[in-house]
Design an enzyme around this catalytic site. Structure first.
Site, PDB file in Angstrom:
ATOM      1  CG  ASP A  16      25.464  27.249  21.018  1.00 42.11           C
ATOM      2  OD1 ASP A  16      24.636  27.398  20.529  1.00 42.11           O
ATOM      3  OD2 ASP A  16      27.126  27.304  21.145  1.00 42.11           O
ATOM      4  CG  ASP A  37      30.107  30.044  18.470  1.00 43.41           C
ATOM      5  OD1 ASP A  37      30.587  30.208  20.004  1.00 43.41           O
ATOM      6  OD2 ASP A  37      29.453  28.982  17.792  1.00 43.41           O
TER       7      ASP A  37
HETATM    8 ZN   LIG Z   1      28.110  28.071  19.387  1.00 47.17          ZN
HETATM    9 ZN   LIG Z   2      28.226  27.780  23.365  1.00 43.45          ZN
END
Ligand SMILES: [Zn+2]
Ligand SMILES: [Zn+2]
Length: 325
Positions: A203, A65
């Protein structure tokens, strides 16, 4: 110098109708630096501020992503006859991964450099340093701290003149730290002024590394994939809840917290309300919103909602008169 953050994609993992996959464009003077490039980032940029000639792209980590939009974007730059060289930076493994994508984008004529970074290895762009920080995720993942150099103190022209310094080259000598006709720089040059600091986490589960790196940052862009009712799931997947991200902002004493990487199960207001209960100066930008970051002495960072450019009303031939029934 202008500094702003343009949120090109604010979803995590999977896109929703309203939020695209992660991409954050930092605009600083004429410089355009992109952080992450999720699938669809090109289109997000074309729909909003345009696909500008980025100078650098930084990937936080190699989950799909965060980078799947990159091969297509590299190809588009080639098709648009871009000339400016481009560097892609990322954690270890970035160059190997993008090498496997070569069949997609070939060997672009603009100079493309791909670099694996080590934690703490600072990249300098004029008076800005970009420093990768090791964060806590299921993969090797970086956050990035953007740190402007200190600016020289204000030069008091009036006082210098009064003390008998002639305007001209002597002013420059004082500002460079030399004593002129017995007048010392300390007398006429104020204290150095701090530059701005922005930290982008990518993240991560909550981590002290971010608290340290973001100490007194103007803006902390922290992921908040989940609300706190899903704290277990956040822990298992290496993500943060809104409440946890807000606690990091409190501990780091930042000026503004911006939450992004929202799971598609949230609209945004739940995440915002939960975080604000802990840290009031929290914003949850939507796609295409901007955060302007003025120099510290000129005010606090501000969220500016996206105002889509007004479409021209389509010109149609006059409607035929309705025939009486
Ligand atoms: Zn992510
Ligand atoms: Zn990630």
């Amino acid at each position: 110098m202008d500094l702003s953050l343009f949120f090109a994609g604010t979803a995590g993992s999977v896109p929703s109708a309203r939020r695209g996959l992660p991409a954050l464009l930092v605009r600083r003077g004429g410089e355009r630096i992109l952080f992450d490039c999720g699938e669809g980032t090109q289109r997000q940029l074309v729909k909003s501020v345009g696909l500008t000639d980025l100078t650098d792209i930084f990937l936080t980590h190699l989950h799909a992503d965060h980078w799947l939009g990159l091969p297509g974007m590299l190809k588009s730059f080639e098709l648009r006859d871009r000339e400016k060289p481009l560097t892609v930076h990322g954690p270890p493994g970035t160059s190997a991964l993008l090498e496997r994508m070569r069949p997609v984008y070939g060997r672009p004529r603009y100079g493309l450099t791909i670099r694996d970074l080590e934690p703490g290895e600072a990249i300098r762009r004029d008076d800005l340093e970009i420093v990768p920080i090791s964060v806590r995720h299921r993969a090797t993942a970086f956050g990035y701290a953007l740190i402007e150099d200190e600016r020289p103190g204000r030069f008091d022209v009036e006082l210098a003149t009064r003390l008998g310094v002639t305007p001209g080259p002597d002013f420059g000598r004082l500002q460079r730290g030399e004593t002129v006709n017995g007048v010392t720089p300390e007398q006429v040059v104020g204290e150095a002024r701090r530059g701005r600091k922005v930290v982008i986490t990518g993240d991560t589960a909550p981590t002290d590394a971010v608290v340290v790196a973001a100490h007194r940052a103007d803006v902390l862009v922290h992921e908040a994939t989940f609300a706190h009712e899903d704290a277990d799931r956040a822990a298992v997947t290496g993500h943060s809840t809104a409440r946890q991200a807000a606690q990091v902002a409190v501990d780091a004493e930042v000026t503004m917290l911006a939450l992004t990487h929202l799971s598609s199960r949230y609209a945004g207001h739940e995440i915002r309300d939960e975080a604000r209960a802990v840290f009031a100066a929290t914003e949850v930008p939507r796609d295409f919103d901007t955060i302007d970051i003025p120099l510290p002495e000129r005010g606090a960072p501000e969220l500016v909602r996206w105002d889509p450019p007004r479409r021209q009303a389509p010109t149609r031939p006059p409607a035929p008169l309705e025939s009486p029934a």
